[in-house]
Design a protein around this motif. Structure first.
Motif, PDB file in Angstrom:
ATOM      1  N   ALA A   1      51.957  66.223  58.184  1.00 30.18           N
ATOM      2  CA  ALA A   1      52.479  64.962  58.702  1.00 30.18           C
ATOM      3  C   ALA A   1      52.874  65.054  60.165  1.00 30.18           C
ATOM      4  CB  ALA A   1      53.664  64.509  57.865  1.00 30.18           C
ATOM      5  N   ALA A   2      53.357  66.208  60.612  1.00 31.20           N
ATOM      6  CA  ALA A   2      53.800  66.357  61.996  1.00 31.20           C
ATOM      7  C   ALA A   2      52.623  66.553  62.942  1.00 31.20           C
ATOM      8  CB  ALA A   2      54.769  67.534  62.111  1.00 31.20           C
ATOM      9  N   ALA A   3      51.681  67.413  62.559  1.00 29.88           N
ATOM     10  CA  ALA A   3      50.567  67.737  63.442  1.00 29.88           C
ATOM     11  C   ALA A   3      49.438  66.715  63.354  1.00 29.88           C
ATOM     12  CB  ALA A   3      50.024  69.125  63.109  1.00 29.88           C
ATOM     13  N   GLY A   4      49.367  65.971  62.252  1.00 34.60           N
ATOM     14  CA  GLY A   4      48.297  64.999  62.087  1.00 34.60           C
ATOM     15  C   GLY A   4      46.982  65.608  61.667  1.00 34.60           C
ATOM     16  N   THR A   5      46.975  66.892  61.325  1.00 36.98           N
ATOM     17  CA  THR A   5      45.754  67.564  60.875  1.00 36.98           C
ATOM     18  C   THR A   5      45.712  67.572  59.348  1.00 36.98           C
ATOM     19  OG1 THR A   5      46.888  69.694  60.958  1.00 36.98           O
ATOM     20  CG2 THR A   5      45.673  69.015  62.929  1.00 36.98           C
ATOM     21  N   GLN A   6      44.553  67.955  58.818  1.00 38.78           N
ATOM     22  CA  GLN A   6      44.433  67.960  57.369  1.00 38.78           C
ATOM     23  C   GLN A   6      43.440  69.023  56.927  1.00 38.78           C
ATOM     24  OE1 GLN A   6      43.135  63.938  56.691  1.00 38.78           O
ATOM     25  NE2 GLN A   6      40.968  64.447  56.808  1.00 38.78           N
ATOM     26  N   ALA A   7      43.537  69.390  55.647  1.00 42.82           N
ATOM     27  CA  ALA A   7      42.622  70.356  55.048  1.00 42.82           C
ATOM     28  C   ALA A   7      42.128  69.786  53.732  1.00 42.82           C
ATOM     29  CB  ALA A   7      43.333  71.694  54.816  1.00 42.82           C
ATOM     30  N   LYS A   8      40.805  69.875  53.499  1.00 44.55           N
ATOM     31  CA  LYS A   8      40.237  69.431  52.222  1.00 44.55           C
ATOM     32  C   LYS A   8      40.479  70.528  51.185  1.00 44.55           C
ATOM     33  CE  LYS A   8      36.201  67.343  52.095  1.00 44.55           C
ATOM     34  NZ  LYS A   8      34.730  67.081  52.026  1.00 44.55           N
ATOM     35  N   LEU A   9      41.099  70.162  50.053  1.00 43.20           N
ATOM     36  CA  LEU A   9      41.496  71.153  49.063  1.00 43.20           C
ATOM     37  C   LEU A   9      40.542  71.243  47.871  1.00 43.20           C
ATOM     38  CD1 LEU A   9      45.339  70.448  48.885  1.00 43.20           C
ATOM     39  CD2 LEU A   9      44.105  72.008  50.407  1.00 43.20           C
ATOM     40  N   THR A  10      39.765  70.204  47.620  1.00 45.15           N
ATOM     41  CA  THR A  10      38.964  70.172  46.400  1.00 45.15           C
ATOM     42  C   THR A  10      37.542  69.699  46.694  1.00 45.15           C
ATOM     43  OG1 THR A  10      39.420  67.861  45.815  1.00 45.15           O
ATOM     44  CG2 THR A  10      41.043  69.513  45.120  1.00 45.15           C
ATOM     45  N   ALA A  11      36.715  69.857  45.693  1.00 44.35           N
ATOM     46  CA  ALA A  11      35.408  69.210  45.693  1.00 44.35           C
ATOM     47  C   ALA A  11      35.631  67.704  45.539  1.00 44.35           C
ATOM     48  CB  ALA A  11      34.573  69.767  44.540  1.00 44.35           C
ATOM     49  N   PRO A  12      34.583  66.887  45.668  1.00 41.83           N
ATOM     50  CA  PRO A  12      34.758  65.452  45.452  1.00 41.83           C
ATOM     51  C   PRO A  12      35.495  65.165  44.147  1.00 41.83           C
ATOM     52  CG  PRO A  12      32.585  65.860  46.340  1.00 41.83           C
ATOM     53  CD  PRO A  12      33.205  67.211  46.096  1.00 41.83           C
ATOM     54  N   ALA A  13      36.479  64.262  44.212  1.00 43.03           N
ATOM     55  CA  ALA A  13      37.369  64.035  43.078  1.00 43.03           C
ATOM     56  C   ALA A  13      37.581  62.540  42.843  1.00 43.03           C
ATOM     57  CB  ALA A  13      38.715  64.718  43.316  1.00 43.03           C
ATOM     58  N   LYS A  14      37.745  62.182  41.563  1.00 41.50           N
ATOM     59  CA  LYS A  14      38.046  60.801  41.194  1.00 41.50           C
ATOM     60  C   LYS A  14      39.548  60.539  41.203  1.00 41.50           C
ATOM     61  CE  LYS A  14      34.185  60.372  37.912  1.00 41.50           C
ATOM     62  NZ  LYS A  14      33.838  60.091  36.495  1.00 41.50           N
ATOM     63  N   GLN A  15      40.307  61.446  40.621  1.00 39.72           N
ATOM     64  CA  GLN A  15      41.749  61.322  40.493  1.00 39.72           C
ATOM     65  C   GLN A  15      42.370  62.697  40.647  1.00 39.72           C
ATOM     66  OE1 GLN A  15      41.448  59.321  36.478  1.00 39.72           O
ATOM     67  NE2 GLN A  15      43.104  58.097  37.311  1.00 39.72           N
ATOM     68  N   PHE A  16      43.675  62.701  40.945  1.00 41.00           N
ATOM     69  CA  PHE A  16      44.368  63.985  40.959  1.00 41.00           C
ATOM     70  C   PHE A  16      45.842  63.786  40.640  1.00 41.00           C
ATOM     71  CE2 PHE A  16      45.855  62.675  45.056  1.00 41.00           C
ATOM     72  CZ  PHE A  16      46.942  63.485  45.379  1.00 41.00           C
ATOM     73  N   TRP A  17      46.472  64.878  40.224  1.00 41.28           N
ATOM     74  CA  TRP A  17      47.893  64.907  39.906  1.00 41.28           C
ATOM     75  C   TRP A  17      48.453  66.221  40.418  1.00 41.28           C
ATOM     76  CZ3 TRP A  17      43.834  63.701  36.877  1.00 41.28           C
ATOM     77  CH2 TRP A  17      43.773  62.421  36.330  1.00 41.28           C
ATOM     78  N   MET A  18      49.735  66.252  40.723  1.00 43.76           N
ATOM     79  CA  MET A  18      50.355  67.473  41.228  1.00 43.76           C
ATOM     80  C   MET A  18      51.544  67.836  40.343  1.00 43.76           C
ATOM     81  SD  MET A  18      51.220  68.288  45.202  1.00 43.76           S
ATOM     82  CE  MET A  18      51.370  69.985  45.773  1.00 43.76           C
ATOM     83  N   PHE A  19      51.463  69.011  39.712  1.00 42.12           N
ATOM     84  CA  PHE A  19      52.526  69.500  38.831  1.00 42.12           C
ATOM     85  C   PHE A  19      52.853  70.940  39.235  1.00 42.12           C
ATOM     86  CE2 PHE A  19      49.972  66.850  35.685  1.00 42.12           C
ATOM     87  CZ  PHE A  19      50.722  65.709  35.905  1.00 42.12           C
ATOM     88  N   ASP A  20      54.139  71.225  39.410  1.00 44.00           N
ATOM     89  CA  ASP A  20      54.572  72.602  39.690  1.00 44.00           C
ATOM     90  C   ASP A  20      53.763  73.234  40.821  1.00 44.00           C
ATOM     91  OD1 ASP A  20      56.451  72.373  37.745  1.00 44.00           O
ATOM     92  OD2 ASP A  20      55.382  73.559  36.247  1.00 44.00           O
ATOM     93  N   ASP A  21      53.587  72.480  41.927  1.00 46.03           N
ATOM     94  CA  ASP A  21      52.873  72.964  43.107  1.00 46.03           C
ATOM     95  C   ASP A  21      51.415  73.321  42.834  1.00 46.03           C
ATOM     96  OD1 ASP A  21      55.100  72.628  44.716  1.00 46.03           O
ATOM     97  OD2 ASP A  21      55.836  74.640  44.309  1.00 46.03           O
ATOM     98  N   ARG A  22      50.844  72.746  41.801  1.00 42.41           N
ATOM     99  CA  ARG A  22      49.427  72.909  41.535  1.00 42.41           C
ATOM    100  C   ARG A  22      48.778  71.537  41.427  1.00 42.41           C
ATOM    101  NH1 ARG A  22      49.731  77.792  37.078  1.00 42.41           N
ATOM    102  NH2 ARG A  22      49.568  79.527  38.545  1.00 42.41           N
TER     103      ARG A  22
END
Length: 586
Positions: A439-460
């Motif tokens: 959020a501060a630097a305005g940069t980003q990293a792609k974490l996954t292959a193409p995805a329809k949906q995602f959820w985040m639980f316990d930092d995963r």
């Protein structure tokens, strides 16, 4: 809850006996294995069918008859059921049936997505598939003024396999093993459910929507209809007693209400002014929360979109206008009044990290890129977050020449990073994937292959793969890819340290051990997780409401088709498809 179809009366003829001549023996499976892939209609037709594992009521005055060792079935029903064999997709499309009174002896079946047409003519043993002649063993006929068509030949042209099993018509992309012991073990239960002659509860004058359970009382909203329109009323009922109306001021709108804890938040108009109110189920007390001025929804020109607590503070999202031209404003509730926080075309999701509030906005009628923003909760200063030219919170898929979009409600913010679906708007070949945005630097990293949906639980991060619909898991930096389910998965939730999802049936995954447990033997209609436990409903050949025990076994609470249901801390509150009333169980 099953789909309701209104279908005109034209009919279609099927030869009795035998399995599909073109079925591949090597791919046949027991019926219970592929039950959720088939459409099943009984000869003893009672207006019901199984559509991909769900019992479905089909409306229309149809009569199936047997004549000369043939069974006659409605043609438009065949078109709809053939379309329902698999989930709709841009490539698969749907089958339409066209009958023109000026050409009364012809029926045209067509599928625009597949560029396929089938023309059948009364008393002709030739049908035209994309204008090419195909021989029929049985010609279409007129019986009692209706055109009857040869189902087996039509099914072949439609690309649908068809089998006959002891009074059941099976349609699908593949055939069942009709002689398998497991097939024979379930066929009677399937027939029993489809011979159910009960009619759905007809809520033509009133509709019941279960809300909550508190102590020994259940609460529900009753929508009453008359010539002047509909009125929503809140009711309370203790078992064995008569229902009682809960009195609240003004003209309330319960349809967009939100339950948080013991409180039911809703808006009502008192003397023409919109106000936010709450009813405490436990205390049986009503209170005014805030004035909603300056918001004025007018007559059907807006609604209460959401009520939420964020870090212990109450927010309301209010919509003005219709779905296409309308807009939304998020307010914070303070001391009985509302204070504007942000405005959006259509607010997708919110996330808060410390003093920063992040949100995604959707504007399908306009420019969607650069739609992730950050607001300083103290100063109100707003800035755009993410890389320029990217669209966030939107699922984009490309199939051939077609592009499809969908909203995605997942947005997470933690330690200065924001996690969201994203894609580059200017790249016509780019599809959505999960990104981690600094959020501060305005940069980003792609974490996954193409995805329809995602959820985040316990930092995963758990995500549905766009190509295969399989469920995968990666760490918060995109490393350590793990396949949770190779089968198509959906509806992922986190409860008591376990991950629940639907893949055929209900599944439970233990992130610590990697162990996966199947909790239901067949397809489910819905499931719930909460303080009271884990529950699911089935509309299959063993319908009902079930609870999951600690060891993974399920126990039946209700052995009937459940219509609407909600989970409360005191258990389930539900209505039934074929029996009037509101019920509860734990």
């Amino acid at each position: 809850m099953g789909k309701r179809w209104l279908l005109p009366i034209v009919a279609l003829c099927v030869l009795v006996g035998g399995s599909s001549a073109y079925a591949d023996e090597a791919t046949k499976r027991p019926l219970d294995d592929i039950f959720d892939e088939l459409v099943i209609v009984p000869y003893d037709y009672q207006g019901k069918a199984f559509v991909r594992g769900q019992k479905t009521d089909i409306y229309g005055e149809y009569e199936m008859v047997q004549r000369d060792n043939r069974v006659l079935v409605p043609i438009r029903l065949m078109g709809d059921l053939a379309s329902a064999v698999a989930p709709w997709s841009p490539e698969r499309g749907s089958w339409q049936v066209n009958w023109d009174a000026q050409r009364p002896n012809e029926v045209l079946i067509f599928n625009a997505a597949q560029s396929k047409t089938i023309l059948l003519t009364v008393n002709s043993k030739t049908m035209l598939v994309n204008k090419q002649p195909v021989a029929l063993d049985v010609p279409p006929q007129k019986i009692n003024g209706r055109i009857m068509l040869p189902l087996r030949s039509a099914a072949t042209a439609l690309g649908t396999k068809i089998d006959w099993l002891d009074g059941l018509i099976l349609l699908g992309d593949r055939s069942a093993d009709l002689a398998h012991p497991r097939t024979l073990a379930v066929k009677d239960a399937i027939r029993r459910q489809l011979s159910d002659s009960r009619e759905r509860v007809a809520y033509t004058e009133k509709a019941l929507r279960p809300l909550a359970k508190s102590g020994n009382a259940v609460y529900y909203v009753k929508s009453v209809y008359d010539d002047k329109g509909g009125t929503e009323l809140l009711y309370r009922k203790v078992e064995g007693q008569k229902e009682s109306k809960v009195q609240v001021p003004g003209v309330p709108s319960f349809s967009t209400g939100k339950i948080i804890g013991d409180d039911y938040y809703f808006y009502t108009k008192v003397d023409g002014r919109a106000e936010l109110h709450a009813y405490d189920f436990a205390k049986q007390e009503h209170r005014r929360v805030a004035s909603l001025a300056p918001w004025d929804p007018g007559e059907g020109w807006g609604w209460l979109d959401d009520v939420m607590f964020i870090d212990g503070e109450l927010y309301v999202n209010l919509h003005t206008g219709d779905l296409t031209m309308g807009s939304e404003i998020l307010y914070k509730v303070e001391n009985g009044v509302i204070r504007k926080v942000l405005s959006a075309k259509s607010l997708i999701q919110l996330a808060k990290d410390g003093n920063e509030l992040y949100y995604t906005d959707s504007s399908f009628m306009g420019n969607m890129q650069n739609n992730l923003s950050r607001i300083d909760a103290t100063t109100g200063e707003e800035t755009i977050v993410g890389e320029s030219g990217y669209t966030y919170g939107i699922y984009r898929s490309i199939r051939g020449d077609g592009v499809s979009y969908g909203g995605n409600g997942s947005l997470y913010a933690k330690d200065g990073f924001v996690y969201s679906l994203g894609y580059k708007e200017s790249d016509p070949k780019d599809v959505s994937a999960v990104y981690r945005i600094d959020a501060a630097a305005g940069t980003q990293a792609k974490l996954t292959a193409p995805a329809k949906q995602f959820w985040m639980f316990d930092d995963r991060i758990y995500y549905i793969d766009e190509a295969t619909s399989a469920l995968h898991r990666v760490d918060a930096d995109g490393s350590n890819l793990t396949v949770v389910s190779e089968e198509a998965a959906s509806d992922v939730r986190f409860h008591n340290g376990s991950v629940y999802f639907v893949a055929g049936g209900l599944q439970r995954y233990d992130p610590a051990t990697g162990k996966r447990t199947e909790l239901s033997a067949g397809p489910i209609a819905s499931y719930w997780t909460g303080e009271a436990g884990v529950y699911f409903t089935s509309q299959g050949y063993e319908p009902g409401l079930f609870t999951i025990e600690a060891d993974g076994r399920h126990t039946s609470l209700v052995k009937d088709n459940v219509d609407q249901a909600v989970l409360t801390d005191a258990g389930m509150v539900y209505t039934l498809v074929y029996k009037d009333g509101v019920y509860s169980g734990q």
